[in-house]
Design a protein around this motif. Structure first.
Motif, mmCIF file in Angstrom:
data_model
loop_
_atom_site.group_PDB
_atom_site.id
_atom_site.type_symbol
_atom_site.label_atom_id
_atom_site.label_comp_id
_atom_site.label_asym_id
_atom_site.label_seq_id
_atom_site.Cartn_x
_atom_site.Cartn_y
_atom_site.Cartn_z
ATOM 1 N N LEU A 117 0.827 -1.212 0.000
ATOM 2 C CA LEU A 117 0.000 0.000 0.000
ATOM 3 C C LEU A 117 0.859 1.258 0.000
ATOM 4 C CD1 LEU A 117 -2.896 -0.922 2.477
ATOM 5 C CD2 LEU A 117 -2.893 -0.997 -0.016
ATOM 6 N N SER A 118 1.936 1.246 0.766
ATOM 7 C CA SER A 118 2.777 2.443 0.861
ATOM 8 C C SER A 118 3.590 2.674 -0.406
ATOM 9 C CB SER A 118 3.709 2.347 2.071
ATOM 10 O OG SER A 118 4.599 1.240 1.930
ATOM 11 N N GLU A 119 3.982 1.599 -1.084
ATOM 12 C CA GLU A 119 4.831 1.740 -2.265
ATOM 13 C C GLU A 119 4.055 2.020 -3.544
ATOM 14 O OE1 GLU A 119 7.279 -1.694 -2.518
ATOM 15 O OE2 GLU A 119 8.440 -1.218 -0.708
ATOM 16 N N GLU A 120 2.763 1.751 -3.557
ATOM 17 C CA GLU A 120 1.965 1.950 -4.768
ATOM 18 C C GLU A 120 1.631 3.421 -5.005
ATOM 19 O OE1 GLU A 120 1.325 -0.045 -7.046
ATOM 20 O OE2 GLU A 120 1.385 -2.077 -6.282
ATOM 21 N N GLY A 121 1.754 4.278 -3.983
ATOM 22 C CA GLY A 121 1.410 5.687 -4.150
ATOM 23 C C GLY A 121 -0.073 5.866 -4.399
ATOM 24 N N LEU A 122 -0.909 5.391 -3.474
ATOM 25 C CA LEU A 122 -2.361 5.395 -3.647
ATOM 26 C C LEU A 122 -3.005 6.567 -2.926
ATOM 27 C CD1 LEU A 122 -3.063 1.598 -3.019
ATOM 28 C CD2 LEU A 122 -2.655 2.735 -5.205
ATOM 29 N N ASP A 123 -4.114 7.050 -3.491
ATOM 30 C CA ASP A 123 -4.947 8.054 -2.821
ATOM 31 C C ASP A 123 -6.088 7.394 -2.057
ATOM 32 O OD1 ASP A 123 -3.513 10.270 -3.842
ATOM 33 O OD2 ASP A 123 -4.566 10.060 -5.752
ATOM 34 N N ALA A 124 -6.521 6.229 -2.500
ATOM 35 C CA ALA A 124 -7.616 5.493 -1.863
ATOM 36 C C ALA A 124 -7.538 4.044 -2.307
ATOM 37 C CB ALA A 124 -8.973 6.100 -2.223
ATOM 38 N N LEU A 125 -8.308 3.203 -1.644
ATOM 39 C CA LEU A 125 -8.306 1.769 -1.946
ATOM 40 C C LEU A 125 -9.743 1.265 -2.023
ATOM 41 C CD1 LEU A 125 -6.619 -0.913 -2.206
ATOM 42 C CD2 LEU A 125 -6.884 -1.142 0.279
ATOM 43 N N ALA A 135 -10.571 -9.888 10.329
ATOM 44 C CA ALA A 135 -10.243 -8.797 11.246
ATOM 45 C C ALA A 135 -8.793 -8.348 11.079
ATOM 46 C CB ALA A 135 -10.507 -9.223 12.685
ATOM 47 N N GLY A 136 -7.874 -9.292 10.929
ATOM 48 C CA GLY A 136 -6.468 -8.947 10.780
ATOM 49 C C GLY A 136 -6.216 -8.140 9.527
ATOM 50 N N PHE A 137 -6.871 -8.519 8.444
ATOM 51 C CA PHE A 137 -6.732 -7.805 7.180
ATOM 52 C C PHE A 137 -7.283 -6.393 7.308
ATOM 53 C CE2 PHE A 137 -8.529 -6.521 3.099
ATOM 54 C CZ PHE A 137 -7.413 -6.627 2.277
ATOM 55 N N GLU A 138 -8.428 -6.253 7.976
ATOM 56 C CA GLU A 138 -9.048 -4.940 8.113
ATOM 57 C C GLU A 138 -8.183 -4.006 8.966
ATOM 58 O OE1 GLU A 138 -13.497 -3.075 8.684
ATOM 59 O OE2 GLU A 138 -13.174 -5.226 8.676
ATOM 60 N N GLU A 139 -7.538 -4.539 9.985
ATOM 61 C CA GLU A 139 -6.662 -3.719 10.816
ATOM 62 C C GLU A 139 -5.477 -3.193 10.003
ATOM 63 O OE1 GLU A 139 -6.953 -2.514 13.889
ATOM 64 O OE2 GLU A 139 -8.985 -3.338 13.765
ATOM 65 N N LYS A 142 -6.722 -0.304 7.890
ATOM 66 C CA LYS A 142 -6.917 0.905 8.690
ATOM 67 C C LYS A 142 -5.599 1.587 9.000
ATOM 68 C CE LYS A 142 -11.275 -0.370 10.986
ATOM 69 N NZ LYS A 142 -11.906 -0.720 12.280
ATOM 70 N N SER A 143 -4.577 0.792 9.275
ATOM 71 C CA SER A 143 -3.277 1.364 9.638
ATOM 72 C C SER A 143 -2.627 2.119 8.479
ATOM 73 C CB SER A 143 -2.343 0.260 10.134
ATOM 74 O OG SER A 143 -1.995 -0.618 9.069
ATOM 75 N N SER A 144 -3.083 1.870 7.251
ATOM 76 C CA SER A 144 -2.515 2.566 6.093
ATOM 77 C C SER A 144 -2.918 4.028 6.059
ATOM 78 C CB SER A 144 -2.963 1.882 4.794
ATOM 79 O OG SER A 144 -4.339 2.152 4.537
ATOM 80 N N GLY A 145 -4.034 4.373 6.700
ATOM 81 C CA GLY A 145 -4.529 5.746 6.678
ATOM 82 C C GLY A 145 -5.231 6.129 5.389
ATOM 83 N N LEU A 146 -5.381 5.188 4.461
ATOM 84 C CA LEU A 146 -6.046 5.469 3.185
ATOM 85 C C LEU A 146 -7.564 5.445 3.343
ATOM 86 C CD1 LEU A 146 -4.010 3.214 0.722
ATOM 87 C CD2 LEU A 146 -3.967 5.710 0.824
#
Length: 356
Positions: A117-125, A135-139, A142-146
């Motif tokens: 997520l950090s290396e792709e240079g995304l504005d949203a997902l 649950a683990g995937f969702e956390e 969320k931690s990405s801030g996107l």
């Protein structure tokens, strides 16, 4: 041959580099000066003649926007059914309209997801799912801030999903209207089912109760359902007149079991599915189904993603709920004698509570 720059274009046209920059971004206003439509056209023509290529890195530093929207399809197993093609078509239409890029996010392991997520240079997902997101995937997301839009996932905000209670009601009403009374519903019995399974069952049960008919709900284990179903349908005294399957995949497998039992569709048993899978068009008997608007879901998901990116307060946006469409084909057209039935309402009076 050196690469053309904004300054080169400005020098050739005799205008300021800032005006060229604004024109290339499709904006007609540069500071307090408005760029004419003619200037806008000339800038774009000269840029094409000079083979100008923008610098996305520089633009991202200037605007703090990458103009990249990520797309990730969440599946518990690699062999799970995928519906991404029509969704991606809808997403791509909106992306092209607003000058956005679609980045497909592929990760072999959950641990690799934050880096991806950090290396792709995304504005949203945009996350499309055919099973409840872990649950683990969702956390991790969320931690990405996107900003994240969940597609085919039943939530109150930041989501696009289908009213599958209506799916169950539409198909059950159709089968009753054809004169069927012993109508069974066949659905998987497993933990972690997609929300649509429970909602389709809810719609089926609601219409059966309103029509004063006895529901026949058959759940099966994924490993043994073929054997269990074969045994059930082998007994004429237990056999229903029509079977509503919770998905087209189940319905198509069921057609094979009915064929092996020398039972004809729709002559002996009417059959219906759900999802509008293209494969249902090529089944032995064309399958009545409920078409899920995957393309429209992609359009809405991209619109919500851009809404989240563009808003200043970064607040959640309300979910968008789409309706399925009943597709009637040969598999359910059996009975011509239609009885007088109680008035049935297709829409559930009580709105289903989204899963949070």
């Amino acid at each position: 041959m050196s690469k053309a720059t904004i300054t080169d274009i400005a020098r050739k046209l005799g205008i300021s580099p800032s005006s060229v920059s604004k024109a290339l971004s499709g904006t007609q206003k540069s500071g307090n000066t408005r760029i004419s439509a003619e200037t806008l056209r000339r800038v774009q023509e000269v840029a094409q003649e000079m083979n100008y290529r923008g610098n996305p890195g520089a633009r991202a530093m200037r605007t703090r926007r990458f103009h990249n929207i990520g797309f990730f399809e969440y599946r518990r197993h690699a062999t799970d059914y995928s519906f991404s093609e029509p969704i991606l078509n809808g997403i791509s239409e909106v992306a092209a309209r607003f000058g956005q890029n679609i980045m497909l996010v592929r990760v072999p392991e959950l641990a690799d997801f934050p880096r991806a997520l950090s290396e792709e240079g995304l504005d949203a997902l945009i996350v499309a799912s055919n099973a409840p997101v872990g649950a683990g995937f969702e956390e991790v997301i969320k931690s990405s801030g996107l900003p994240v839009i969940y597609l085919n996932d039943k939530r109150r905000t930041n989501a696009v999903y289908v009213n599958d209670v209506l799916s169950g009601r539409l198909m059950t009403t159709h089968l009753i209207s054809r004169g069927f009374r012993r109508i069974a519903m066949l659905a998987p019995n497993a933990s972690g089912n997609h929300y649509s399974t429970a909602d389709r069952i809810s719609g089926y049960l609601g219409i059966m109760r309103e029509a004063a008919l006895t529901p026949i709900l058959k759940s099966f284990d994924r490993e043994t359902w073929r054997e269990e179903t074969r045994e059930w349908l082998s007994r004429p005294d237990k056999r229903p007149e029509a079977i509503f399957c919770e998905s087209d995949h189940v319905a198509m497998f069921l057609q094979r079991i009915l064929y092996d039992l020398r039972l004809h569709v729709p002559g002996d048993i009417a059959l219906a599915g759900c999802d509008g899978d293209q494969l249902s068009l090529h089944s032995t008997v064309p399958l009545s189904t409920l078409e899920i608007p995957f393309h429209a879901m992609g359009v809405h998901a991209m619109e919500l993603a851009l809404e989240c990116v563009n808003q200043k307060n970064k607040q959640p946006v309300p979910a968008r709920v789409l309706d399925p469409k009943l597709i009637v084909r040969e598999s359910s057209l059996n009975r011509a004698n239609l009885d007088v039935l109680p008035q049935l309402s297709l829409h559930d009076e009580s709105e289903p509570v989204p899963q949070l």
